[in-house]
Scaffold this active site. Structure first.
Site, PDB file in Angstrom:
ATOM      1  N   PHE A   4       0.813  -1.224   0.000  1.00 27.85           N
ATOM      2  CA  PHE A   4       0.000   0.000   0.000  1.00 27.85           C
ATOM      3  C   PHE A   4       0.843   1.269   0.000  1.00 27.85           C
ATOM      4  CE2 PHE A   4       0.946  -0.066   4.538  1.00 27.85           C
ATOM      5  CZ  PHE A   4       1.071   1.280   4.832  1.00 27.85           C
ATOM      6  N   LYS A   8      -1.121  -7.173  -9.179  1.00 28.74           N
ATOM      7  CA  LYS A   8      -2.100  -7.240  -8.082  1.00 28.74           C
ATOM      8  C   LYS A   8      -1.693  -6.162  -7.085  1.00 28.74           C
ATOM      9  CE  LYS A   8      -3.094  -8.385  -4.382  1.00 28.74           C
ATOM     10  NZ  LYS A   8      -3.448  -7.349  -3.382  1.00 28.74           N
ATOM     11  N   GLU A  24      -4.937  -3.782  -1.942  1.00 32.81           N
ATOM     12  CA  GLU A  24      -6.386  -3.566  -1.908  1.00 32.81           C
ATOM     13  C   GLU A  24      -6.764  -2.358  -1.045  1.00 32.81           C
ATOM     14  OE1 GLU A  24      -4.508  -5.838  -0.554  1.00 32.81           O
ATOM     15  OE2 GLU A  24      -5.551  -7.140   0.878  1.00 32.81           O
ATOM     16  N   ARG A  25      -5.758  -1.786  -0.349  1.00 26.81           N
ATOM     17  CA  ARG A  25      -6.089  -0.659   0.537  1.00 26.81           C
ATOM     18  C   ARG A  25      -6.120   0.664  -0.210  1.00 26.81           C
ATOM     19  NH1 ARG A  25      -1.795  -2.203   5.069  1.00 26.81           N
ATOM     20  NH2 ARG A  25      -2.470  -4.325   5.457  1.00 26.81           N
ATOM     21  N   SER A  84       5.396  -6.932   3.312  1.00 29.40           N
ATOM     22  CA  SER A  84       5.960  -7.240   4.630  1.00 29.40           C
ATOM     23  C   SER A  84       6.722  -8.570   4.595  1.00 29.40           C
ATOM     24  CB  SER A  84       4.842  -7.295   5.665  1.00 29.40           C
ATOM     25  OG  SER A  84       3.922  -8.298   5.306  1.00 29.40           O
ATOM     26  N   CYS A  89       9.592   1.811   3.410  1.00 30.88           N
ATOM     27  CA  CYS A  89      10.478   0.698   3.773  1.00 30.88           C
ATOM     28  C   CYS A  89      11.905   1.198   3.978  1.00 30.88           C
ATOM     29  CB  CYS A  89      10.456  -0.368   2.700  1.00 30.88           C
ATOM     30  SG  CYS A  89      11.105   0.237   1.157  1.00 30.88           S
ATOM     31  N   GLU A 145       9.177  -3.935  13.003  1.00 31.62           N
ATOM     32  CA  GLU A 145       9.048  -2.800  12.084  1.00 31.62           C
ATOM     33  C   GLU A 145       7.766  -2.068  12.481  1.00 31.62           C
ATOM     34  OE1 GLU A 145       7.803  -3.685   8.021  1.00 31.62           O
ATOM     35  OE2 GLU A 145       9.060  -2.065   7.287  1.00 31.62           O
TER      36      GLU A 145
HETATM   37  P1  NAD Z   1       1.577  -6.629   3.027  1.00 31.75           P
HETATM   38  O1  NAD Z   1       2.612  -7.683   3.102  1.00 31.75           O
HETATM   39  O2  NAD Z   1       0.462  -6.659   4.011  1.00 31.75           O
HETATM   40  O3  NAD Z   1       0.869  -6.650   1.585  1.00 31.75           O
HETATM   41  C1  NAD Z   1       1.612  -6.627   0.391  1.00 31.75           C
HETATM   42  C2  NAD Z   1       0.817  -7.323  -0.701  1.00 31.75           C
HETATM   43  O4  NAD Z   1       0.617  -8.683  -0.335  1.00 31.75           O
HETATM   44  C3  NAD Z   1      -0.560  -6.718  -0.929  1.00 31.75           C
HETATM   45  O5  NAD Z   1      -0.828  -6.684  -2.313  1.00 31.75           O
HETATM   46  C4  NAD Z   1      -1.492  -7.703  -0.223  1.00 31.75           C
HETATM   47  O6  NAD Z   1      -2.764  -7.790  -0.819  1.00 31.75           O
HETATM   48  C5  NAD Z   1      -0.751  -9.021  -0.365  1.00 31.75           C
HETATM   49  N1  NAD Z   1      -1.019  -9.936   0.744  1.00 31.75           N
HETATM   50  C6  NAD Z   1      -1.248  -9.616   2.040  1.00 31.75           C
HETATM   51  N2  NAD Z   1      -1.439 -10.726   2.769  1.00 31.75           N
HETATM   52  C7  NAD Z   1      -1.318 -11.774   1.930  1.00 31.75           C
HETATM   53  C8  NAD Z   1      -1.391 -13.194   2.107  1.00 31.75           C
HETATM   54  N3  NAD Z   1      -1.627 -13.738   3.294  1.00 31.75           N
HETATM   55  N4  NAD Z   1      -1.201 -13.977   1.030  1.00 31.75           N
HETATM   56  C9  NAD Z   1      -0.957 -13.418  -0.173  1.00 31.75           C
HETATM   57  N5  NAD Z   1      -0.890 -12.099  -0.398  1.00 31.75           N
HETATM   58  C10 NAD Z   1      -1.045 -11.276   0.640  1.00 31.75           C
HETATM   59  O7  NAD Z   1       2.333  -5.228   3.063  1.00 31.75           O
HETATM   60  P2  NAD Z   1       1.715  -3.770   3.187  1.00 31.75           P
HETATM   61  O8  NAD Z   1       1.197  -3.572   4.571  1.00 31.75           O
HETATM   62  O9  NAD Z   1       0.804  -3.486   2.042  1.00 31.75           O
HETATM   63  O10 NAD Z   1       3.018  -2.884   2.969  1.00 31.75           O
HETATM   64  C11 NAD Z   1       3.899  -2.523   3.997  1.00 31.75           C
HETATM   65  C12 NAD Z   1       5.080  -3.461   4.061  1.00 31.75           C
HETATM   66  O11 NAD Z   1       5.763  -3.486   2.815  1.00 31.75           O
HETATM   67  C13 NAD Z   1       6.123  -3.028   5.083  1.00 31.75           C
HETATM   68  O12 NAD Z   1       6.600  -4.164   5.749  1.00 31.75           O
HETATM   69  C14 NAD Z   1       7.223  -2.413   4.236  1.00 31.75           C
HETATM   70  O13 NAD Z   1       8.507  -2.431   4.803  1.00 31.75           O
HETATM   71  C15 NAD Z   1       7.157  -3.287   3.031  1.00 31.75           C
HETATM   72  N6  NAD Z   1       7.764  -2.642   1.886  1.00 31.75           N
HETATM   73  C16 NAD Z   1       8.987  -3.100   1.490  1.00 31.75           C
HETATM   74  C17 NAD Z   1       9.620  -2.493   0.437  1.00 31.75           C
HETATM   75  C18 NAD Z   1      10.959  -2.981  -0.013  1.00 31.75           C
HETATM   76  O14 NAD Z   1      11.371  -2.598  -1.083  1.00 31.75           O
HETATM   77  N7  NAD Z   1      11.649  -3.814   0.731  1.00 31.75           N
HETATM   78  C19 NAD Z   1       9.016  -1.423  -0.237  1.00 31.75           C
HETATM   79  C20 NAD Z   1       7.768  -0.992   0.187  1.00 31.75           C
HETATM   80  C21 NAD Z   1       7.144  -1.610   1.259  1.00 31.75           C
END
Ligand code: NAD
Length: 496
Positions: A148, A172, A175-176, A225, A280, A382
């Protein structure tokens, strides 16, 4: 209520069997809904991408790049709309959204160099009348799953390069805050991209599961994450797919006794609280070397934080906006509570910000905590909120050990005037992206982005040169055109 759908084969489609609310985090109200794609909808997108692949693969790279040139112009012409959509659903202030969009556009600019990026390698006369070359062929249908916090930039880490390399893409988004991502994908059609080459499916785990298991998907790029990144990498790999999965972070800044402390404080304020700490690469821990540096840092940070304003995205005088959801707001406050309980000193307390006109918004004010220790829950996790934790140590080695012991290794920074210390730091620190007096060392589009340790699962980093390698397969061709009339005998020796 407006329902945000999918983009499949150039058409906007909405399946409304399952939907989820999309909030404006400043008002705290559900203002839209997003359709959550079913298995059938995702399969429809994969089929469209697969059908578009043969022709797109054979389209000359320079023609693929031309689409990206037009796309870049459209992104610039429609920047205000994109930033507004980001603000409404993510909450980041317009100047921050514009910065995100610009970094995304830079990835499109890099992708415009496709003919050069895909040139391959050639050697003449590797043997008598034998030439050999390596070329980089597209994989086929590839998928991206994005978080998101950068709804415009992170998708553009992926699809522009994947597409100019000759692949077809299924995205994909989170969704937020899906609207800006969907809008951007629609601009690709306007830029002349053939239908089916770029598809967007909105959704949740159900949609992702299809992308991870369907045998028509060749590769998966994920950003999100760490627990989900680990699951994505394990599942995609087990299903025979190439995968890069970028995860979470805990980015430390070392403040050395010789640092220009005023400069370090200015940099830290933006890097810790910008975008509500939901980056991140946000700096969430300041490690002060020596009590003198620690005292000066805390005193000057406290002063600098007095003028910060948290508020809604559409007031450009605000410094940062709300966090993404009510649940996340509670989580961030929970980390501050637990740190306080475990003995940290809350120097500036953002737990109850007063944001006039937005009583239900998901706001957390800028928070500064001192005397944080590695045993604390808030140090290990985090937080992903506007919280800066100060850890005090006696030596630089101790500071580096802390960073190297942490499970994450995304970004880090050292503030110092000592070139020798900076060089030692960048050489030995176990982190993928390092800043020297640079708080957010996010690589530019022509380098590649990625952390170490549990911040990245996979071998290749995102975008830049690694991105080209990720979205292509190397093929090496060895060719002989013997001179007419020359006949060679049978040989059982290994060719040399
Ligand atoms: P998230 O892991 O909750 O979601 C990321 C994606 O995964 C979304 O599209 C979501 O729909 C999908 N998803 C969530 N749960 C899932 C599941 N159980 N099975 C399959 N798909 C699933 O992350 P977020 O809250 O949207 O974003 C924040 C996180 O992203 C933080 O931890 C941040 O550090 C990380 N991030 C990392 C980088 C990097 O380059 N390392 C960059 C941006 C964000």
């Amino acid at each position: 209520m407006n329902t945000i759908g999918h983009l499949i084969n150039g058409e906007l489609i909405t399946d409304t069997e399952r939907t989820q609310d999309v909030f404006n985090p400043a008002t705290g109200l559900a203002e839209k809904q997003v359709a959550l794609a079913s298995k059938q909808t995702v399969e429809q997108a994969i089929a469209a991408a697969q059908a578009a692949f043969p022709e797109w693969r054979n389209t000359p790279a320079i023609k693929r790049a031309r689409v990206m040139f037009r796309f870049k112009e459209l992104l610039e012409q429609n920047a205000d709309t994109i930033c507004q959509l980001i603000g409404q659903e993510h909450g980041k202030i317009s100047h921050d959204a514009a910065g995100e969009l610009q970094r995304g556009i830079e990835n499109v600019e890099y992708a415009c160099g496709a003919p050069e990026l895909l040139k391959g390698e050639h050697s003449r006369n590797v043997g008598p009348n034998i030439d050999s070359w390596s070329e980089f062929q597209p994989l086929g249908v590839v998928a991206g799953i994005t978080p998101f916090n950068f709804p415009a930039m992170v998708p553009m880490w992926m699809f522009p390069l994947a597409i100019v390399c000759g692949n077809c893409f299924i995205l994909k988004p989170s969704e937020r805050d899906p609207s800006s991502t969907l809008y951007i994908a629609q601009l690709l059609k306007e830029a002349g991209l053939p239908d089916g080459v770029m598809n967007v499916v909105n959704g949740d785990k159900e949609a992702v599961d299809v992308l991870l298991t369907d045998e028509r998907i060749q590769a998966v790029s994920f950003v999100g994450s760490t627990p989900i990144a680990e699951h994505i990498y394990a599942t995609a790999s087990a299903n025979g797919k190439r995968c890069q999965a970028l995860g979470g972070a805990k980015n430390h800044a070392i403040v050395m006794p010789d640092a220009d402390i005023d400069n370090a404080v200015n940099q830290l304020v933006g890097a810790a609280f910008g975008s509500s700490g939901e980056r991140c690469m946000a700096l969430s821990v300041a490690v002060a070397v020596g009590d003198e540096a620690g005292d000066a840092l805390v005193e000057k940070m406290t002063e600098a934080m007095k003028g910060l304003s948290v508020g809604a995205y559409d007031n450009a005088s605000n410094d940062f906006g709300p966090v993404i959801t009510k649940a996340h707001q509670e989580k961030v406050v929970g980390y501050i509570n637990s740190a306080e309980y475990q003995g940290a000193k809350i120097v500036v307390d953002g737990r109850e910000p007063n944001v006039a006109g937005y009583p239900q918004g998901f706001f957390v004010g800028a928070t500064l905590m001192d005397n944080v220790t590695p045993e604390m829950h808030s140090y290990q996790a985090e937080i992903f909120g506007p919280v800066l934790q100060v850890v005090r140590v006696k030596t630089m080695d101790e500071a580096m050990q802390l960073i190297n012991d942490h499970e994450y290794g995304n970004g880090t920074c050292i503030f110092t005037r000592d070139g020798e210390a900076a060089r030692y730091f960048s050489d030995h620190i176990q982190v993928g992206m390092v800043g020297i007096n640079v708080p957010l060392p996010v690589p530019v589009a022509y380098h590649s982005f990625g952390g170490w340790k549990r911040s990245l699962f996979g071998d290749l980093h995102a975008y830049g040169p690694d991105g080209v390698r990720f979205y292509t397969k190397r093929k090496t061709i060895t060719q002989r055109w013997p001179s007419s009339g020359v006949r060679e005998g049978v040989s059982f020796a290994f060719p040399s």
